[in-house]
Design a protein around this motif. Structure first.
Motif, PDB file in Angstrom:
ATOM      1  N   PHE A   1      -4.979  28.566 -22.313  1.00  0.00           N
ATOM      2  CA  PHE A   1      -4.561  28.393 -23.707  1.00  0.00           C
ATOM      3  C   PHE A   1      -4.571  26.896 -24.029  1.00  0.00           C
ATOM      4  CE2 PHE A   1      -2.127  31.840 -21.704  1.00  0.00           C
ATOM      5  CZ  PHE A   1      -2.627  32.928 -22.400  1.00  0.00           C
TER       6      PHE A   1
ATOM      7  N   GLN B   1      -0.121  31.491 -28.793  1.00  0.00           N
ATOM      8  CA  GLN B   1      -1.277  32.164 -28.201  1.00  0.00           C
ATOM      9  C   GLN B   1      -0.915  32.817 -26.873  1.00  0.00           C
ATOM     10  OE1 GLN B   1      -4.260  29.124 -27.909  1.00  0.00           O
ATOM     11  NE2 GLN B   1      -4.768  29.165 -30.087  1.00  0.00           N
TER      12      GLN B   1
ATOM     13  N   ALA C   1      -1.016  36.872 -26.254  1.00  0.00           N
ATOM     14  CA  ALA C   1      -1.843  37.457 -25.192  1.00  0.00           C
ATOM     15  C   ALA C   1      -1.029  38.473 -24.396  1.00  0.00           C
ATOM     16  CB  ALA C   1      -2.380  36.361 -24.274  1.00  0.00           C
TER      17      ALA C   1
ATOM     18  N   CYS D   1      -4.480  36.662 -20.891  1.00  0.00           N
ATOM     19  CA  CYS D   1      -5.284  35.569 -21.434  1.00  0.00           C
ATOM     20  C   CYS D   1      -5.845  35.972 -22.787  1.00  0.00           C
ATOM     21  CB  CYS D   1      -6.423  35.217 -20.474  1.00  0.00           C
ATOM     22  SG  CYS D   1      -7.632  36.537 -20.271  1.00  0.00           S
ATOM     23  N   LYS D   2      -6.394  34.992 -23.478  1.00  0.00           N
ATOM     24  CA  LYS D   2      -7.085  35.271 -24.738  1.00  0.00           C
ATOM     25  C   LYS D   2      -8.407  35.970 -24.436  1.00  0.00           C
ATOM     26  CE  LYS D   2      -7.395  32.010 -27.765  1.00  0.00           C
ATOM     27  NZ  LYS D   2      -7.691  30.696 -28.349  1.00  0.00           N
TER      28      LYS D   2
END
Length: 415
Positions: A166, A180, A184, A409-410
């Motif tokens: 991130f 973010q 996630a 995670c993204k």
């Protein structure tokens, strides 16, 4: 017009006070603008999190239980404040059942994770030290605990893996990064990542030490030492890293001599030498309950690769030694970076400043699957850094563990 001229004369006469006042007004306006932007970000993030909290779940299903390992003293004791201000509201609004456990001392995160039961995910709220301890505690367990996902809230002073998953910065960018990371976790985006296993090599008659695990790097040498001293030059503000090179580049206390030998094995996609066959689990009552037929998978324990068992040997002497996990042509492995042996003071400072600008020196990388590092007579105070944590320099065996830990995670950052 006369009033404007009068104001101009007053400012010119009291120019020191005028400059001080202008600086105060500027920083006051910048602070108000930053707070306003952060409030807008948090409001939008809370609205998004509420959508997940309002979603229906089956009656027999309880809310997802997540355990937060919080290091309250991380980042000069700002971690707890930032977690409660920016992260906890989003997790609760999303309908997660959150249990917070605060660490009390160094090594406590390792103990907490090793004994943790009944959770569906672990969230690390801290820096690289808390993450490294938690990974070690997780992978030391003998159960299937490493199958549930691990979240990272980058709240420490150093957040190597958190920043990779991130990207962030300071101020508003830092809040964006935390949002973010939380989203996630809420959205459930996960990816498996490689880890590094570090096993101390024991002498005959000594009890073997337990392994530790890392995610990002193992560093030893002058550049690592300089980086660890940068906070001593806080008075220089954003230039403290540059100042650290200037004031330490000539000192004998820096580790200029990293010498030793390596024994390393080449990369391998999996064969009878490097893949351990899992024992077959026999179920009770198999006579009465038929087993479910599954399609056979490729058994790598039957693959022969004579080159896999070959150990290459190398002696080295350098001022910089580094190992990090790499994906090399689709194969998980370890990259060994051996830097230049000697620098003059000017060369060292120039190279350090170049690195601070993101221009790293090109160094040949040795690719390996396992490594035995045997240092030659290091000084008593010499340390090696594993995921930003200091350890004594000693003989160790280093092994890559492919796809061993699942991280939130993204979606677009999956690596």
């Amino acid at each position: 017009m006369e009033r404007i001229i009068k104001i101009g004369k007053t400012l010119r006469t009291n120019w020191k006070k005028s400059i001080f006042g202008a600086v105060v007004v500027y920083y006051g306006a910048a602070t108000l603008k930053e707070k306003y932007e952060i409030n807008l970000l948090m409001r939008a993030a809370c609205k998004e999190a509420v959508k997940y909290g309002d979603a229906l779940i089956p009656m027999e299903r309880n809310p997802t239980l997540v355990t937060v390992i919080l290091n309250p003293v991380a980042n000069k004791r700002r971690a707890k404040r930032d977690y409660e201000k920016y992260c906890e509201p989003l997790l609760l609004l999303a309908g997660l059942q959150v249990e917070v456990i605060q660490t009390k001392s160094e090594g406590n995160a390792k103990e907490i994770v090793e004994s943790l039961r009944g959770t569906e995910a672990i969230i690390i709220a801290g820096g690289d030290g808390t993450l490294s301890e938690s990974i070690t505690g997780l992978l030391r367990r003998n159960d299937e605990a490493n199958r549930f996902p691990l979240g990272i809230l980058p709240l420490g002073s150093t957040n190597s893996l958190g920043n990779a998953l991130f990207p962030g910065g300071d101020g508003v960018d830092k809040v964006k990064q935390l949002i973010q990371a939380c989203m996630a976790i809420i959205e459930g985006n996960t990816e498996w990542k490689d880890a590094i296993k570090i096993e101390p090599l024991s002498n005959e008659g000594e009890a073997p030490s337990r392994p530790i695990y890392a995610m990002t790097s193992i560093e030893w040498g002058a550049f690592r030492d300089i980086h660890s001293r940068k906070d001593k030059y806080w008075i220089y503000g954003p230039l403290r890293e540059y100042a650290s090179y200037v004031f330490n580049g000539y000192k004998d206390s820096i580790t200029w001599d990293c010498s030793g030998s390596l024994k390393y094995s080449p990369l391998c996609a999996g064969c009878s030498n490097c893949v351990t066959k899992r024992p077959e689990i026999k179920r009770k009552w198999t006579f009465f309950i038929p087993e479910t037929k599954t399609l056979p998978e490729s058994d790598k324990t039957q693959v022969l690769n004579p080159e896999c068992s070959i150990l290459n040997e190398l002696c080295f002497k350098t001022s910089e030694f580094k190992i990090n996990p790499q994906n090399i042509n689709g194969l998980p492995g370890l990259g060994i970076h051996i830097g230049k042996n000697k620098y003059t003071y000017t060369e060292f400072v120039s190279e350090g400043w170049r690195r601070l600008k993101g221009k790293n020196e090109s160094v040949d990388t040795i690719k390996a699957r396992t490594i035995e590092l045997l240092p030659h007579d290091p000084k008593p105070d010499t340390v090696i850094e594993i995921d930003q944590e200091d350890f004594e320099v000693k003989p160790v065996k280093i092994t890559i563990l492919p796809k061993i830990v699942k991280f939130y995670c993204k979606p677009e950052i999956k690596v």
